[in-house]
Scaffold this active site. Structure first.
Site, short mmCIF file in Angstrom:
data_model
loop_
_atom_site.label_atom_id
_atom_site.label_comp_id
_atom_site.label_asym_id
_atom_site.label_seq_id
_atom_site.Cartn_x
_atom_site.Cartn_y
_atom_site.Cartn_z
N ASP A 137 2.48 7.46 12.14
CA ASP A 137 2.73 8.41 11.05
C ASP A 137 3.14 9.78 11.60
O ASP A 137 3.61 10.64 10.86
CB ASP A 137 1.45 8.58 10.22
CG ASP A 137 1.60 8.00 8.82
OD1 ASP A 137 2.74 7.72 8.42
OD2 ASP A 137 0.57 7.85 8.14
N GLN B 172 -4.20 5.43 5.81
CA GLN B 172 -3.58 5.87 4.56
C GLN B 172 -4.33 7.10 4.01
O GLN B 172 -5.55 7.06 3.82
CB GLN B 172 -3.60 4.72 3.54
CG GLN B 172 -2.90 5.03 2.24
CD GLN B 172 -1.38 5.18 2.40
OE1 GLN B 172 -0.73 4.44 3.11
NE2 GLN B 172 -0.83 6.18 1.74
N LYS C 240 3.85 -1.67 2.56
CA LYS C 240 3.98 -1.58 4.02
C LYS C 240 3.69 -2.93 4.66
O LYS C 240 4.42 -3.39 5.55
CB LYS C 240 3.01 -0.51 4.56
CG LYS C 240 3.47 0.91 4.27
CD LYS C 240 2.38 1.94 4.51
CE LYS C 240 2.85 3.31 4.02
NZ LYS C 240 1.82 4.33 4.02
#
Ligand code: NAP
Length: 285
Positions: free
Chosen positions: A121, A98, A54
């Site tokens: 997200d 994450q 990422k």
């Protein structure tokens, strides 16, 4: 064979190239650079790889990228304070924590702490609500990337039967809503679904997100169906494999994604796209 392949890697490269140009224009016109903060707790090897990818893609596309690597031992309160500091920092338009988090940290509480306008997200309940009411804002990146792939390969979803295997909040459930938005008829299946192969065999579009290597064989697939494989599993030799037995399913599918090189690269692309959109919204209200 190649004409059947949905090449997620190539599409992601193309979209990330276009994104880099949009980022340049945003800088030139408004003097802002999209900022993405990625927070990683602990040293889960798979998470470390995802976070590194990422970060690399964000920098390549011209983003401001900051990765915070925290010890497994960090307390929930300390993590919440770090997220709040990024919520308040106007130079960051996207915040991603994450997952999975260590067991002593409540992930629901952490997701609730992220400012919904920076929740790239798309896991915050406010964004889930927007999605389910048909007005998507921040959408979970994996299903968003799948929709981009289906569109790029001109898969018409109107009136088609889409079957999804897997009902996670990250993939299966948001996928169902996005397909509904495109007027597909959606069946969402899971581990308690009876006669799963028969249900799947009625699909025009089959999306597989289970997490079990090579689970879907050609007995699950109708001739001419479009098959999207979300799975990322390791076989006995450590090789990355999907949930779909690619070689045999490719003989019946009209289009199919490979693993690797299918859904994965598009997930990162959508993360960057949503961060860019958040930066744009910060200047164009
Ligand atoms: P998850 O949260 O573990 O959910 C798995 C889902 O599959 C559950 O709904 C489960 O049903 C269902 N399932 C499990 N075994 C099944 C079976 N035998 N028959 C039917 N359904 C079954 O997983 P996830 O987070 O959605 O991820 C799924 C896979 O996609 C994993 O391999 C993951 O690594 C991969 N993934 C890839 C990307 C990417 O960017 N490429 C992104 C996210 C995830 P129940 O609900 O009944 O338990």
């Amino acid at each position: 064979m190649t004409e059947k392949l949905i090449d997620g890697k190539a599409l992601a490269q193309k979209m990330q190239g276009q994104l880099a140009e949009k980022v340049e224009r945003l800088k030139a016109e408004y003097g802002i650079v999209p900022g993405l903060a990625v927070i990683l707790v602990g040293d889960n090897p798979a998470s470390q790889v995802y976070v590194r990818n990422k970060e690399r893609s964000a920098i390549k596309a011209g983003f401001k990228s900051e990765t915070v690597r925290l010890s497994e031992a960090i307390s929930e309160e300390e993590l919440i304070e770090i997220i709040k500091s990024y919520n308040q920092d106007p130079s960051f338009h996207g915040i991603l924590v994450q997952l999975p988090l260590p067991a002593h940290i409540n992930d629901k509480k952490i997701i609730l702490t992220i400012d919904p306008s920076k929740d790239v997200d798309g896991f915050h309940p406010m964004n889930t609500g927007h999605l389910w009411s048909g007005r998507p804002m921040m959408v979970p990146c994996t299903p968003a990337g799948i929709m981009e792939m289906l569109s790029a390969y001109e898969v018409n979803l109107e009136g088609k039967h889409a079957v999804i295997i897997g009902r996670s909040n990250i993939v299966g459930k948001p996928m169902a809503q996005l397909l509904l938005d495109k007027n597909a008829t959606v069946t969402l299946t899971h581990s308690r679904t009876r006669h799963l192969a028969d249900v799947c065999k009625r699909a025009d579009v089959l999306i597989v997100a289970i997490g079990q290597g090579h689970f879907v064989t050609k007995d699950f697939v109708k001739e001419g169906a479009v098959v999207i494989d979300v799975g990322m599993n390791r076989d006995d030799n450590g090789k990355l494999i999907g949930d779909v037995k690619f070689d045999e399913v490719a003989t019946v599918a009209s289009l199919i994604t490979p693993v690797p090189g299918g859904v994965g690269p598009m997930t990162i692309t959508m993360l960057l796209e949503q961060t860019y959109q958040a930066a744009l919204r910060s200047v164009i209200k």
